[in-house]
Design an enzyme around this catalytic site. Structure first.
Site, mmCIF file in Angstrom:
data_model
loop_
_atom_site.group_PDB
_atom_site.id
_atom_site.type_symbol
_atom_site.label_atom_id
_atom_site.label_comp_id
_atom_site.label_asym_id
_atom_site.label_seq_id
_atom_site.Cartn_x
_atom_site.Cartn_y
_atom_site.Cartn_z
ATOM 1 N N CYS A 1 0.830 -1.208 0.000
ATOM 2 C CA CYS A 1 0.000 0.000 0.000
ATOM 3 C C CYS A 1 0.860 1.251 0.000
ATOM 4 C CB CYS A 1 -0.929 0.005 1.217
ATOM 5 S SG CYS A 1 -0.050 0.144 2.792
ATOM 6 N N GLY A 2 2.162 1.092 0.175
ATOM 7 C CA GLY A 2 3.076 2.235 0.167
ATOM 8 C C GLY A 2 3.713 2.502 1.508
#
Length: 245
Positions: free
Chosen positions: A239-240
């Site tokens: 998701c980062g």
């Protein structure tokens, strides 16, 4: 091992930092998960925090770390799109483990995001990246700053995805230490730990979910799928939050 100096490491260039961390990681690789946590609490700077998505195996890291530092802040980035079972699981574990839960959210509400951008998760990889930046990355960065974090514990494992397969036990990310105490665990070790300590998997585990995130970008596992294929339509795994900046 001596206490690591974060300022010295952050002043190094990438190659120097990598060399300095390699020696430490060689020693950490030979430690148990419990020993890694105790080592970190003794040798790495405070304040320390623990992040959790309250996913399938979340109880392991939550119990492992809070057993040694009970009041450690536990960071959750709440997108507003989690499964009802996830919110129930959060309540259950917060009560069971007496968690010092810190919830961070995007500045823009889910409804306002949809009004402004539409359903970003239906807009391909760029839409998903923007969605994650708004709902996961920015809130996590804000949490780390507001809590004055110098050491960050997380429950990533190498077997979860190709993007995590080469991660070290200890790294420097966003100018702070990041320790992954169960990075080398397999599913059997996870199951054994949960059973030993009377902890539960996420409720959706029994319904065929291997990984749980938002309702709109999570699917059940089916034969032939890798765990990472069950998230973000197989377009990406991370998701980062756990990607190098």
């Amino acid at each position: 091992m001596k206490v690591l100096d974060l300022r010295e490491l952050n002043a190094m260039d990438k190659s120097q930092q990598t060399e300095a961390m390699t020696t430490v990681n060689l020693q950490l690789e030979n430690m148990t998960a419990e020993h890694r946590v105790s080592w970190a609490l003794e040798h790495l700077p405070q304040p320390a925090v623990l992040s959790s998505s309250f996913g399938i195996q979340a109880a392991v890291s939550l119990h492992l770390v809070t057993s040694q530092q009970p009041n450690i802040p536990v960071i959750l980035t709440d997108t507003g799109y989690l499964f009802p079972e996830t919110y129930q699981f959060i309540d259950q574990l917060t009560e069971q483990l007496k968690l010092n839960l810190k919830v961070f959210r995007a500045y823009i509400s889910p409804a306002w995001q949809e009004a402004r951008y539409g359903k970003l998760w239906e807009q391909g990889i760029k839409g998903i990246q923007l969605y994650n930046k708004i709902n996961k990355v920015e809130p996590m960065n804000r949490a780390l700053i507001q809590l004055g974090s110098l050491t960050w514990f997380a429950g990533l494992r190498r077997t979860q995805s190709s993007s995590r397969s080469k991660l070290p036990v200890l790294a420097v990310q966003q100018c702070l230490f990041k320790l992954l105490p169960i990075i080398d665990w397999d599913n059997r070790q996870v199951h054994s730990y949960l059973k030993k300590h009377g902890l539960n998997y996420h409720p959706l585990w029994e319904q065929g979910y291997l990984s749980v995130g938002d309702t709109h970008t999570t699917c059940k596992w089916t034969p032939g799928m890798n765990e990472e294929d069950t998230r973000f339509f197989g377009l990406k795994r991370e998701c980062g939050i756990h990607e190098e900046k």
